[in-house]
Design an enzyme around this catalytic site. Structure first.
Site, short mmCIF file in Angstrom:
data_model
loop_
_atom_site.label_atom_id
_atom_site.label_comp_id
_atom_site.label_asym_id
_atom_site.label_seq_id
_atom_site.Cartn_x
_atom_site.Cartn_y
_atom_site.Cartn_z
N GLU B 48 0.99 -1.37 0.22
CA GLU B 48 -0.07 0.01 -0.06
C GLU B 48 0.88 1.35 -0.01
O GLU B 48 0.51 2.32 -0.39
CB GLU B 48 -0.87 -0.09 1.23
N LYS B 160 -17.62 -0.80 5.71
CA LYS B 160 -18.08 -1.87 4.86
C LYS B 160 -19.46 -1.77 4.54
O LYS B 160 -19.84 -1.76 3.56
CB LYS B 160 -17.69 -3.08 5.30
#
Ligand SMILES: Cc1ncc(C[n+]2csc(CCOP(=O)(O)OP(=O)(O)O)c2C)c(N)n1
Ligand SMILES: [Mg+2]
Lengths: 93, 566
Positions: B48, B160
Site C-alpha cells: 500500500e 463496509k
C-alpha cells in the site's frame, strides 16, 4: 514539539466555531498542541450542528500563527482571539 | 447504486481514470464494483505504501488528482507514509479506505484501526462516513478540496456496510468557484521598484498553482536574478539567463551568496523551509520580504514579511508582469554581479577524462542530463544521489523533477516513477535511486513488469547510506554507525528475477554507453552504477547552521590538513 512550562508562558483566550463532525475536537486540539500551545481550560457547547469552543491556551510562540493554522481547518468557521490574559504568576513577579 | 458504485460514479464525473490500490476485507465491495467498470484503470501495486507513492507521482507528473485505495487496518496504516509524503509537499490526493462495519467500530474488531484519529496530522481533511446518503456529497467535496487552494491529501474512511448500502441520493453540484481576482499589488510593486538588489525566490507553489507559464513570463520580463528551492527546480526552464539555481543546504554558492546580499526577497510559492533557509538568523540579513502564496498560514511563520499577498499565483504573476512592463527595473549592476557569481559559484561536475577511473555521482548525472530526451521525468529517491540530481540535471519544467522534498521519503522514487509513467505513457521516466532507497520499495518491480511499463531504473550504488555516512564523517567525527550496505544483493540478478533486463557499470568509459543502452531499450531496464563509497555532496551547510557557512571540498581538505598537523 515542546510546550513551554505553563507558569512562564503567556495565556490567550480563543473562541472557535466549527462544524460538529467526527474528530472535530481532536483535530482542533491536535493543531493547538503541534503548533506549540497547551490547553489550560476548555468549554464546549453544541447547537445546530455546530460546536462553540472556548479555550484558554498557553504558549510562547506568536498566537497569530496558531490562529491562522486553526482558520485553515476545513470545518472551522471562525476563530476569535481575545485580548491577551496576563498570567497571575507573572503579575505577582 | 450502492456506496461502492457511487465512488466509481464520482471518479467518472471527475475524469479520474487511473487509481492505485490493494484489496482486502473491508474494501471488497469497491473491488467487486470495479469488476463491472471499464472506465477506471485500477493499478495493483505490491504494497500500500507503493500505492500511495504511485498516486503521488501520478499527481506530480500530471498536475491532476492522485487516487489510492486500501483496506482497513494494515492496508490503511501502510498508506500512511505515502500520504504524509503528499501532505508535506501539498500534492492533491484522494485516499479511500474501507473500515470495519459501523456497528463494529470501537469493538477492536478484526483489522480495525482508528484511521481517522491516526491520520489527522497528515491530511488536509478527512471523513469517516456515517451513512450511504452522505457519501456522494462528501466525495464531491473531498475531490474539490484536495485540489483547491493549497492542495493536499483528503482521506475518506468508509465502513463496509456503507459501501454495500443502496442509496438514490445524488450529489449536489459544487457551487462554481468565484473567478480569482487580483489582490492589491501597488505596495509590492513600489517596494520591488525601489530595491537595488531584488531577488526572486520561487518554490513548488508555482507548479501546484499551474502557474509555470505566468512565472516564466514574469521572470523573463523582470530579468530578476532568481533562486529556486528543491521543489522549484525547473520553474525557470533550463535556458533562463538569470537563474542561480537551488539555494540552501546543498545549494549553489551563487544562490546562497545572492540571498545573503540581496536587499529584497520576492518569495513566490515557497514556505521558507529550514533546508532552504538554514539558520534563520543569518538568512537574507539585509533583505525586506514580499511573500506571495496560496496559503496565508505560511506568512510570517518563519520570517517576517513587509508585504504578504495571498491569492492565485497565476493571476498575481500576470499582474506583476504587466506592472514591470510599464516600469522596468533598473538593477543592471546587481544583475551583473549575480552573473559573475553564477559563473564562478554554479554547480560544476568535472568530467573525468580517464576512461578507467571510477564513476562519480555528479559526472554521471551530468551525462544523463545531456543524453536523456527533453521531456524526461526523473523520479528521485532520497540521499546523496537526490542532491546530485538537483544540482547537476538541467530540468526544463518542474513537473519533470519528482522529489520527496518535505518528508524526504526513501522509497519514493520507484513507485513515483510508476505513477508518472501512467500519467505520461509516452515520456521517458527514470527512477534515480540509491542502494538504500531502492530496497525500501523494491517489490514494485513486480508492478513495472505486470504493466510492462518502460520505466528506467538507475541505482547509484555506493554500498552505504551515503547521506548519513557523509554527515557522520563531517559532523560526528567520522564515527560511522549503521550505514554499511556492502552486503547489498546482486541488483542485476534481482531485476532479472522480475524479468527486467539489467546491466552493471563501474568505469567512466562505460557511462555513456550504459545510459544510451537503457534509454534505447523498448521496455523497463535497470542500470546498476557502482560509485565510490567515500564520495560526498558539495557544498554542504551543517544542519542548523547558516547558509553563509557553506563547507566545500577544498575547505574541508584544508581543515583536515590543519587538524592532522596539529
Ligand atoms: C524512510 C526513510 N528512512 C530513513 C531516512 C534517513 N535517510 C536520509 S538519506 C539516507 C540514506 C539514503 O541511502 P541511499 O538510498 O543509498 O542514498 P545515498 O545517500 O547513498 O545516495 C537515510 C537513511 C529517510 N530519509 N527515509
Ligand atoms: Mg547509497
Amino acid at each position: 514539539m515542546t510546550t513551554e512550562s505553563s507558569c512562564k508562558a503567556p495565556s490567550y483566550n480563543i473562541t472557535c466555531r466549527m462544524s460538529h463532525e467526527a474528530a472535530a475536537l481532536e483535530r482542533l486540539c491536535q493543531v493547538v498542541r503541534v503548533r506549540g500551545f497547551r490547553i489550560a481550560k476548555m468549554a464546549v457547547d453544541s447547537a445546530d450542528g455546530a460546536l462553540n469552543i472556548a479555550l484558554t491556551i498557553q504558549g510562547t510562540r506568536p498566537v497569530a500563527m496558531l490562529q491562522s493554522q486553526l482558520e485553515k481547518l476545513h470545518t472551522v468557521a471562525e476563530v476569535k482571539l481575545a485580548a491577551p490574559v496576563v498570567a497571575a504568576a507573572s503579575r505577582i513577579a | 447504486m450502492n456506496g461502492a458504485q457511487h465512488i466509481l460514479e464520482a471518479f467518472h464525473r471527475h475524469s479520474i481514470q487511473t487509481v492505485f490500490g490493494y484489496p482486502g476485507g473491508c474494501i471488497m465491495p469497491l473491488y467487486d464494483a470495479l469488476v463491472d467498470d471499464v472506465r477506471v484503470e485500477h493499478v495493483l501495486c505490491r504494497h500500500e505504501q507503493g500505492c500511495a507513492l504511485a498516486a503521488d507521482g501520478y499527481a506530480r507528473a500530471s498536475g491532476k488528482l492522485g487516487v489510492c485505495i486500501a483496506t482497513s487496518g494494515p492496508g490503511a496504516t501502510n498508506l500512511i507514509t505515502g500520504v504524509a509524503n503528499a501532505y508535506q509537499d501539498s500534492i492533491p490526493m484522494l485516499v479511500i479506505t474501507g473500515q470495519v462495519p459501523s456497528a463494529l467500530i470501537g469493538t477492536d474488531a478484526f483489522q480495525e484501526t482508528d484511521v481517522l484519529g491516526m491520520t489527522l496530522g497528515i491530511v488536509k481533511h478527512s471523513y469517516l462516513i456515517e451513512s450511504a446518503e452522505e457519501l456522494p456529497g462528501i466525495l464531491e467535496e473531498a475531490i474539490e478540496l484536495a485540489q483547491s487552494g493549497r492542495p493536499g491529501p483528503v482521506w475518506i474512511d468508509i465502513p463496509k456496510d456503507v459501501l454495500l448500502a443502496e442509496t438514490t441520493v445524488l450529489p449536489e453540484p459544487m457551487p462554481a468557484q468565484p473567478q480569482a481576482t487580483c489582490p492589491e499589488l501597488s505596495d509590492a510593486i513600489a517596494l520591488l521598484c525601489a530595491a537595488r538588489k531584488p531577488l526572486l525566490y520561487s518554490g513548488g507553489g508555482i507548479n501546484l498553482a499551474h502557474a509555470e507559464d505566468s512565472f516564466r513570463e514574469f521572470a523573463k520580463c523582470s530579468e530578476l536574478p532568481a533562486v529556486v528551492t528543491l521543489k522549484g527546480i525547473g520553474n525557470a526552464g533550463k535556458h533562463s539567463a538569470h537563474n542561480l539555481g537551488m539555494l540552501g543546504m546543498h545549494g549553489s554558492r551563487a544562490a546562497n551568496r545572492a540571498v545573503d546580499e540581496c536587499d529584497l526577497l520576492l518569495v513566490i510559492g515557497a514556505r521558507l523551509d529550514d533546508r532552504a533557509t538554514g539558520k534563520l538568523d543569518g538568512f537574507a540579513p539585509n533583505a525586506r520580504t514580499i511573500h506571495i502564496d496560496a496559503d496565508a498560514a505560511e506568512f510570517n511563520k518563519l520570517r517576517k514579511a513587509e508585504i504578504t499577498i495571498r491569492g492565485d499565483l497565476n493571476v498575481i504573476l500576470k499582474e506583476l508582469t504587466q506592472a514591470l512592463r510599464d516600469t522596468p527595473l533598473a538593477i543592471n549592476e546587481w544583475r551583473k554581479q549575480c552573473q559573475n557569481w553564477r559563473t564562478t559559484g554554479g554547480f560544476q561536475a568535472a568530467d573525468n577524462e580517464e576512461p578507467l577511473a571510477p564513476i562519480t555521482g555528479p559526472a554521471f548525472i551530468s551525462q544523463l542530463s545531456r543524453t536523456a530526451p527533453d521531456d524526461t521525468i526523473i523520479a528521485c529517491d532520497v540521499g546523496q544521489h537526490q542532491m546530485w540530481v538537483a544540482q547537476h540535471y538541467q530540468f526544463d519544467h518542474p513537473r519533470h523533477h519528482l522529489t520527496s522534498g518535505g518528508l524526504g521519503t526513501m522509497g519514493f522514487g520507484l513507485p513515483a516513477a510508476i505513477g508518472a509513467q501512467f500519467a505520461n505513457r509516452n515520456s521517458t521516466v527514470i527512477n534515480v535511486t540509491g542502494d538504500g532507497s531502492f530496497m525500501m520499495n523494491a517489490q514494485e518491480l513486480a508492478t513495472i513488469r505486470r504493466y510492462n511499463l518502460p520505466v528506467k531504473l538507475i541505482i547509484m550504488d555506493n554500498q552505504c547510506l551515503g547521506m548519513v555516512r557523509q554527515q557522520q564523517e563531517l559532523f560526528y567525527n567520522n564515527r560511522e554507525s549503521q550505514i554499511n550496505l556492502d552486503d547489498n544483493p546482486d541488483f542485476v540478478a534481482m531485476a532479472r528475477a522480475f524479468d527486467i533486463p539489467a546491466l552493471k557499470i563501474d568505469r567512466t568509459d562505460q557511462v555513456r554507453r550504459g545510459i544510451e543502452t537503457i534509454l534505447a531499450y523498448d521496455g523497463p531496464m535497470l542500470l546498476h552504477v557502482a560509485i565510490a563509497r567515500e564520495e560526498n555532496v558539495w557544498p554542504i551547510v551543517k544542519p542548523g547552521g547558516s547558509n553563509k557557512e557553506m563547507i566545500d571540498e577544498t575547505r574541508r581538505t584544508a581543515a583536515d590538513k590543519k587538524e592532522k598537523i596539529a
